[in-house]
Design an enzyme around this catalytic site. Structure first.
Site, short mmCIF file in Angstrom:
data_model
loop_
_atom_site.label_atom_id
_atom_site.label_comp_id
_atom_site.label_asym_id
_atom_site.label_seq_id
_atom_site.Cartn_x
_atom_site.Cartn_y
_atom_site.Cartn_z
N ASP A 26 0.85 -1.19 0.00
CA ASP A 26 0.00 0.00 0.00
C ASP A 26 0.89 1.24 0.00
OD1 ASP A 26 -3.12 0.65 0.97
OD2 ASP A 26 -1.64 2.21 1.47
N SER A 50 -11.48 8.15 -9.24
CA SER A 50 -12.90 8.37 -9.51
C SER A 50 -13.41 9.70 -8.95
CB SER A 50 -13.73 7.23 -8.91
OG SER A 50 -15.08 7.58 -8.88
N TYR A 53 -11.57 14.71 -5.87
CA TYR A 53 -10.60 13.95 -6.68
C TYR A 53 -9.70 14.91 -7.46
CZ TYR A 53 -8.83 11.31 -10.66
OH TYR A 53 -8.01 10.76 -11.62
N ASN A 100 -9.17 11.51 -19.91
CA ASN A 100 -10.06 10.35 -20.13
C ASN A 100 -9.43 9.21 -20.93
OD1 ASN A 100 -11.87 12.81 -19.61
ND2 ASN A 100 -13.18 11.05 -19.21
N ASP A 104 -19.34 16.81 -11.78
CA ASP A 104 -19.01 16.52 -13.18
C ASP A 104 -18.53 17.78 -13.90
OD1 ASP A 104 -18.86 14.42 -14.99
OD2 ASP A 104 -20.73 14.98 -15.97
C1 UD1 Z 1 -12.13 10.53 -15.93
C2 UD1 Z 1 -11.35 9.54 -15.10
C3 UD1 Z 1 -10.49 10.24 -14.11
C4 UD1 Z 1 -9.58 11.16 -14.89
C5 UD1 Z 1 -10.44 12.14 -15.67
C6 UD1 Z 1 -9.62 13.07 -16.53
C7 UD1 Z 1 -12.38 7.36 -14.87
C8 UD1 Z 1 -13.26 6.48 -14.07
N1 UD1 Z 1 -12.26 8.62 -14.42
O1 UD1 Z 1 -13.07 11.26 -15.14
O2 UD1 Z 1 -9.69 9.33 -13.40
O3 UD1 Z 1 -8.72 11.82 -14.04
O4 UD1 Z 1 -11.28 11.41 -16.55
O5 UD1 Z 1 -8.87 12.32 -17.41
O6 UD1 Z 1 -11.78 6.95 -15.86
N2 UD1 Z 1 -21.16 8.97 -17.49
C9 UD1 Z 1 -22.36 8.57 -18.05
N3 UD1 Z 1 -22.81 7.30 -17.81
C10 UD1 Z 1 -22.11 6.42 -17.04
C11 UD1 Z 1 -20.86 6.84 -16.47
C12 UD1 Z 1 -20.44 8.12 -16.73
O7 UD1 Z 1 -23.03 9.33 -18.75
O8 UD1 Z 1 -22.57 5.27 -16.88
C13 UD1 Z 1 -20.68 10.34 -17.79
C14 UD1 Z 1 -20.21 11.12 -16.58
O9 UD1 Z 1 -21.26 11.77 -15.91
C15 UD1 Z 1 -19.26 12.11 -17.25
C16 UD1 Z 1 -18.67 11.32 -18.42
O10 UD1 Z 1 -19.54 10.22 -18.63
O11 UD1 Z 1 -19.94 13.23 -17.74
C17 UD1 Z 1 -17.28 10.79 -18.14
O12 UD1 Z 1 -17.29 10.13 -16.88
P1 UD1 Z 1 -16.09 9.18 -16.40
O13 UD1 Z 1 -15.79 8.19 -17.44
O14 UD1 Z 1 -16.43 8.72 -15.03
O15 UD1 Z 1 -14.85 10.17 -16.44
P2 UD1 Z 1 -14.53 11.60 -15.76
O16 UD1 Z 1 -15.40 11.91 -14.62
O17 UD1 Z 1 -14.44 12.55 -16.90
#
Ligand code: UD1
Length: 318
Positions: free
Chosen positions: A55, A80, A143, A172, A275
């Site tokens: 860890d 996350s 985060y 992303n 978000d």
């Molecule tokens: C992601 C990364 C994060 C990184 C950031 C910038 C992940 C889990 N998180 O955050 O570590 O630092 O990019 O690079 O890879 N959404 C949906 N439906 C779903 C899940 C998500 O619509 O089932 C939407 C979310 O609300 C958001 C978008 O998809 O608007 C992207 O979400 P997510 O993939 O979690 O990434 P980030 O929050 O952008």
């Protein structure tokens, strides 16, 4: 041949870096606490890496892991946004305290350079697009604050102790081995696996939020460049890692329909707290100082990722 330490080696990005280093003939040691990392991500390279269950808050374990190491790729994190909104202390512990522990251990072991998985979430909702590294950060979620704090620590350890550090702001990252199973998983990993198994994906919000979705090979390429770039150009600095193009979630879903053959539509749910609305990178600084340009575009990355998950589904059926 150099010895690399990868923190978070059993994660999606850490295990991809390990494969790339093995392929170029380097030695790889890795630490993971398996909180989000998965043993199956490193199962096929177990014989080629020195894997330790450590860890980041285990000071002794980290000091031992850094011994004799040339370069560190610091990928371990709780990655996350929504999880950090629910548990800011846990996010801070893993992402900030863990990073400071790692930096002290790397400094004490006289590691040559630490390359850090920073996050584009540091930009938050600043209206300017594309985002460039000279902009004032504006993090929204705990985060994003934690990841940005990690960057400041990287720069501080360069300035105070001369430990060479490079922060890569990932936009992303997606691709094979990204975990699709947790409620906190990246959106593309979730959508692809849902669509391949005939489940309806949920777009959170109206789907007009956009991201500079970046295929994993681009991130690996950037890390390898960050190790080699001259210290005068990169030490203590921050660089975007992205494609300089963006897609909104409605577009991403339509592309995935085409690639997967999923016949249905998405459903819509409430916008997620913390978000970011839009994200798009300016790559001028990365191009100039790292020599980075993206190798794989979004659509090609999606195709490769869908192919990989298809293969996983087939293997599970067999
Ligand atoms: C992601 C990364 C994060 C990184 C950031 C910038 C992940 C889990 N998180 O955050 O570590 O630092 O990019 O690079 O890879 N959404 C949906 N439906 C779903 C899940 C998500 O619509 O089932 C939407 C979310 O609300 C958001 C978008 O998809 O608007 C992207 O979400 P997510 O993939 O979690 O990434 P980030 O929050 O952008």
């Amino acid at each position: 041949m150099a010895l690399y330490l990868i923190t978070g080696i059993a994660g999606f990005i850490g295990s991809s870096l390990a494969r790339a280093l093995i392929a170029q003939g380097d030695e790889v040691r890795g630490v993971d606490n398996f909180s989000t990392g998965k043993r199956h991500n490193v199962a096929d390279i177990l014989g080629q890496i020195d894997l330790r269950e450590v860890d980041l808050l285990d000071f002794d374990g980290l000091h031992q892991a850094c011994r004799g190491v040339d370069y560190v790729f610091h990928e371990a994190a709780i990655p996350s946004v929504p999880k950090s909104v629910l548990d800011p202390l846990g996010s801070n512990r893993a992402n900030v305290d863990g990073t400071v522990h790692l930096l002290i251990a790397a400094r004490d072991a006289k590691v040559k350079r630490v390359v850090y998985a920073a996050s584009s979430s540091a930009y938050g909702d600043t209206p300017t697009l594309p985002k460039h590294e000279g902009m004032l950060p504006n993090p929204i979620s705990p985060y994003a604050v934690a990841k940005l704090t990690g960057e400041y620590y990287m720069t501080s350890f360069y300035r105070c102790y001369g430990l060479e550090t490079v922060s890569l702001r990932y936009f992303n990252i997606f691709g094979p081995r990204q975990d699709p199973t947790s409620p906190y998983s990246g959106v593309l990993a979730k959508f692809i696996t849902q669509m391949l198994s005939g489940e309806q994906p949920t777009i959170l919000g109206d789907g007009t939020q956009s991201r500079d979705f970046t295929y994993i090979d681009n991130a690996v390429h950037a890390n390898l460049l960050a190790v080699k770039a001259p210290a005068s150009q990169v030490a203590g600095q921050v660089f975007n890692v992205a494609t300089a193009k963006r897609a909104d979630l409605n577009q991403a879903f339509q592309l995935l329909k085409k690639i997967t053959g999923y016949p249905g539509e998405a459903k819509y749910g409430p916008t997620r707290s913390g978000d970011v609305k839009h994200s798009l990178a300016d790559l001028s600084r990365s191009e100039k100082h790292l020599g980075y340009t993206p190798k794989v575009d979004f659509e090609e990355g999606l195709r490769r990722t869908v192919d990989w998950y298809r293969g996983q589904f087939k293997a599970a059926e067999a």
